[in-house]
Design an enzyme around this catalytic site. Structure first.
Site, PDB file in Angstrom:
ATOM      1  N   ASN A  84       0.837  -1.171   0.000  1.00 20.48           N
ATOM      2  CA  ASN A  84       0.000   0.000   0.000  1.00 20.48           C
ATOM      3  C   ASN A  84       0.894   1.251   0.000  1.00 20.48           C
ATOM      4  OD1 ASN A  84      -2.343   1.652   0.318  1.00 20.48           O
ATOM      5  ND2 ASN A  84      -3.331  -0.024   1.407  1.00 20.48           N
ATOM      6  N   HIS A 114      23.846   3.266  12.305  1.00 17.01           N
ATOM      7  CA  HIS A 114      24.855   4.279  12.613  1.00 17.01           C
ATOM      8  C   HIS A 114      25.608   3.837  13.864  1.00 17.01           C
ATOM      9  CE1 HIS A 114      23.207   6.840   9.530  1.00 17.01           C
ATOM     10  NE2 HIS A 114      22.021   6.519   9.983  1.00 17.01           N
ATOM     11  N   ALA A 159      -0.087  -4.089  13.165  1.00 14.36           N
ATOM     12  CA  ALA A 159       0.010  -2.659  12.871  1.00 14.36           C
ATOM     13  C   ALA A 159       0.735  -1.926  13.993  1.00 14.36           C
ATOM     14  CB  ALA A 159      -1.386  -2.075  12.678  1.00 14.36           C
ATOM     15  N   THR A 164      12.420  -5.463  16.197  1.00 11.11           N
ATOM     16  CA  THR A 164      13.822  -5.250  16.539  1.00 11.11           C
ATOM     17  C   THR A 164      14.645  -6.528  16.464  1.00 11.11           C
ATOM     18  OG1 THR A 164      13.377  -5.624  18.880  1.00 11.11           O
ATOM     19  CG2 THR A 164      13.230  -3.349  18.085  1.00 11.11           C
ATOM     20  N   ARG A 182       1.190 -15.381  19.326  1.00  9.38           N
ATOM     21  CA  ARG A 182       0.718 -16.767  19.260  1.00  9.38           C
ATOM     22  C   ARG A 182       1.098 -17.363  17.918  1.00  9.38           C
ATOM     23  NH1 ARG A 182      -3.541 -16.819  15.833  1.00  9.38           N
ATOM     24  NH2 ARG A 182      -4.779 -14.930  15.642  1.00  9.38           N
TER      25      ARG A 182
END
Length: 193
Positions: A84, A114, A159, A164, A182
């Protein structure tokens, strides 16, 4: 070894180096053309995507605007990848997105890192880690996928999640930082994430 040679090695390099910047500028010209296309120009978009991306499978669809540091130059798409609007690809090294993956609006996929050391940051240096997204993955609106992450086949990233670390295959993962909620069960159909 010049900066351009270090883009894919994980070594520190200067992204403003002339040889890097010149190639990057050419990539950005194609991206600009892609974002200037109208809704009735899908054939032209497809032609541009063939030039923009490192690899592109059949029947991929990316809704403009698309943002990408290298205009998709280091992005590898399988078949029928859908994105999208407002996908941001910090594609300073390879991003692999498997076939039948769906990406919601305002998603960020980043490869650039960085250094922790302030003096190295002051010098403007960076290093890169590739991102790998499996097949049939669904990435919800506003998710952020950080450098070096792998997301396994069939998984769903909720959403607004900030990914990470690696997400295994066949799971629903949500949150900041993103965690497995789950496993995906066949009987769970039609839920929103």
């Amino acid at each position: 070894m010049g900066s351009r040679a270090k883009i894919h090695t994980g070594e520190l390099y200067d992204p403003m180096d002339g040889e890097v910047a010149e190639v990057q500028k050419e990539c950005m010209r194609l991206l600009y053309q892609f974002n200037a296309t109208g809704p009735d120009e899908q054939e032209h978009r497809n032609e541009l995507m063939e030039k923009m991306f490192a690899e592109i499978g059949k029947d991929c669809y990316i809704e403009p605007p698309l943002r990408a540091n290298w205009g998709g130059h280091f992005v590898h798409l399988g078949d029928r990848v859908y994105s999208n609007f407002n996908l941001t690809l910090v594609d300073d090294t390879d991003i692999y997105i498997g076939s039948y993956t769906m990406i919601g609006p305002n998603v960020v996929i980043a490869t650039a890192c960085h250094p922790e050391e302030p003096q190295l940051r002051r010098a403007g240096l960076q290093y890169n880690k590739p991102v790998v997204i499996g097949e049939k993955v669904w990435i919800g609106s506003g998710a952020i996928i950080l450098p070096g992450v792998t997301i396994g086949d069939n998984s769903i990233v909720g959403a607004g999640s900030v990914v990470t670390r690696d997400i295994p295959a066949n799971v629903v993962a949500v949150g900041n930082p993103c965690r497995v909620l789950r496993e995906i069960k066949e009987e769970k159909k039609g839920e929103s994430y």
